[in-house]
Design a protein around this motif. Structure first.
Motif, PDB file in Angstrom:
ATOM      1  N   LYS A  88      -9.655   1.415  -4.240  1.00  0.00           N
ATOM      2  CA  LYS A  88      -8.455   1.913  -4.562  1.00  0.00           C
ATOM      3  C   LYS A  88      -7.359   1.276  -3.465  1.00  0.00           C
ATOM      4  O   LYS A  88      -7.700   1.575  -2.301  1.00  0.00           O
ATOM      5  CB  LYS A  88      -8.116   3.301  -5.163  1.00  0.00           C
ATOM      6  N   SER A  89      -6.275   0.847  -4.110  1.00  0.00           N
ATOM      7  CA  SER A  89      -5.191   0.505  -3.085  1.00  0.00           C
ATOM      8  C   SER A  89      -3.880   0.830  -3.119  1.00  0.00           C
ATOM      9  O   SER A  89      -3.427   1.142  -4.323  1.00  0.00           O
ATOM     10  CB  SER A  89      -5.124  -1.200  -3.128  1.00  0.00           C
ATOM     11  N   THR A  90      -3.008   0.961  -2.194  1.00  0.00           N
ATOM     12  CA  THR A  90      -1.722   1.476  -2.333  1.00  0.00           C
ATOM     13  C   THR A  90      -0.887   0.517  -1.913  1.00  0.00           C
ATOM     14  O   THR A  90       0.583   0.664  -1.720  1.00  0.00           O
ATOM     15  CB  THR A  90      -1.439   2.651  -1.566  1.00  0.00           C
ATOM     16  N   ALA A  91      -1.218  -0.841  -1.792  1.00  0.00           N
ATOM     17  CA  ALA A  91      -0.427  -1.760  -1.470  1.00  0.00           C
ATOM     18  C   ALA A  91       1.054  -1.964  -2.273  1.00  0.00           C
ATOM     19  O   ALA A  91       2.055  -2.162  -1.603  1.00  0.00           O
ATOM     20  CB  ALA A  91      -1.034  -3.359  -1.539  1.00  0.00           C
ATOM     21  N   PHE A  92       0.836  -1.854  -3.733  1.00  0.00           N
ATOM     22  CA  PHE A  92       2.118  -1.862  -4.286  1.00  0.00           C
ATOM     23  C   PHE A  92       2.031  -0.522  -5.199  1.00  0.00           C
ATOM     24  O   PHE A  92       0.882  -0.422  -5.907  1.00  0.00           O
ATOM     25  CB  PHE A  92       2.176  -3.256  -5.032  1.00  0.00           C
TER      26      PHE A  92
END
Length: 413
Positions: A177-181
């Motif tokens: 999981k990512s919080t880039a955008f």
């Protein structure tokens, strides 16, 4: 023709001698000062106060400015108006103007012809083919990005998705999981731009036909499915928590763990205070090649249906939406003018936030201002959660939301 109480008073005098006598005794001045225009200027109080002496002098009147809560004054109009205690002029969000007009609480007005308003501006303040407000402020959501993480703003959502492959944006504790955008798509106000960009809509006929609901149309469902991909394959679970998603997004961005987010101009000050090397830009193009189309919002000036100073109130609307005063509003408060001449001046200032709001606003959709819109907020509240969590398919979530909205409208209207 402008109303000038000093000239009206002078016109009633029969001779120059009589005029001299009245002025010397102070009667003429007293008569002019008895005419008081009461204005509820919540959120606009400071800049209006700074310039109101010009209006008072030109029209020979006294203006009483109120800095009371905007919604308190609007909600109280039905009782305060008949009681004779309501302001003559009020500031109101665009989405309240239609219901205020349809319930007979505000009067029709005319638009300042020199303001250069376009169809979007006019639609914001109109209902049933009549104009009930003077556009003052425009706003909509924009893309914020951290310049320490991104050298320039992404131009497409595909670029945003590419960012999520960078391990520096990996969310601790949730593999893959990512919080880039990040975007608060569980909040219907924030997700509408996505649905509209794919062809969805709230009400048909430019937001006026509540019997034609488009939140479960083919385009809307396509947009929901695109969001589901982010919820299920990219974003941490916190993005599905309706009650805390705002805090989650804010924290990730201010901590430098999110490179870009979508939010409104009201958040800019908090980001700067947190020390973010802030960049602001137009929201990227969607994967279907279309623009993100969020709600167009803002505020306009309205005239109480209970005023006995309609002509003077109209003169105030013309004055407060003039290029001079709207430019002063931007320079002193940072709010972006609805007046197009003043908006061009603002655009030339080189401020990234101003430019981004103006760019996104050009594709934004006027929020329906009919009373039935109030049922949409509750009906669509769980739409994205139901689909994003996998509890329902995108079509099922959309169909259920539309059915709930329809039932609520049928029961209340």
């Amino acid at each position: 023709m402008k109303l000038n109480l000093k000239k009206l008073a002078i016109g009633t005098l029969s001779t120059v001698t009589a005029l001299t006598t009245l002025v010397s005794t102070g009667v003429l001045v007293a008569d002019a000062q008895e005419e008081t225009l009461v204005i509820s200027a919540a959120g606009e109080y400071d800049y209006v106060k700074n310039h109101i002496a010009k209006f008072e002098e030109e029209y020979g009147v006294k203006v009483e400015l109120l800095d009371a809560d905007m919604f308190d004054k609007l909600d109280g109009l039905a009782l305060d108006g008949p009681a004779g205690t309501a302001p003559d002029v009020l500031i109101a969000p665009y989405d309240r103007i239609g219901s205020l007009a349809q319930t007979g609480l505000i009067n029709e007005v005319t638009l300042n012809e020199e303001a250069g308003y376009d169809d979007t501006d006019k639609q914001q303040v109109s209902t049933d083919g009549a104009v009930y407000g003077a556009p003052a402020v425009i706003e909509t959501v924009v893309l914020y990005y951290n310049k320490d993480l991104l050298p320039e703003a992404p131009k497409t959502f595909d670029e945003l998705r590419e960012l999520t492959k960078d391990e520096k944006y990996a969310f601790a504790g949730e593999d893959g999981k990512s919080t880039a955008f990040l975007a608060q798509w569980t909040n219907f106000y924030h997700s509408y731009g996505l649905l509209a960009g794919y062809g969805g809509y709230v009400f048909g006929e430019d937001g006026t036909n509540y019997e034609d609901l488009g939140l479960n149309s083919e385009g809307a469902v396509e947009g929901i499915n695109y969001a589901v991909d982010w919820f299920q394959n990219v974003w941490p679970q916190g993005m599905l928590d309706v009650s805390s998603v705002n805090d989650f997004v804010m924290q990730q961005f201010t901590d430098g763990k999110a490179a870009a987010i979508i939010d409104g101009p009201w958040q800019a000050a908090a980001f700067k205070e947190a020390g973010v090397n802030l960049g602001v830009a137009k929201i990227p193009t969607l994967p279907n090649g279309e623009e993100y189309k969020p709600f167009a919002g803002g505020k306009g000036w309205v005239v109480s249906a209970f005023t006995d100073k309609q002509e003077l109130a109209q003169e105030f609307l013309n004055w407060v939406t003039s290029e001079e005063i709207q430019t002063a509003m931007y320079e002193e408060s940072g709010q972006i003018p609805a007046n197009h001449v003043a908006r061009e001046v603002a655009a030339e200032a080189g401020n990234e936030l101003t430019t981004a709001v103006i760019d996104v606003y050009s594709n934004a959709v006027p929020m329906p201002n009919i009373p039935q819109m109030s049922e949409v907020w509750a009906g669509a509240e769980n739409l994205m959660f139901d689909a994003g969590s996998g509890n329902k398919s995108a079509q099922e979530a959309a169909d259920d939301a539309v059915e709930l909205i329809k039932q609520s409208i049928e029961q209340k209207y």
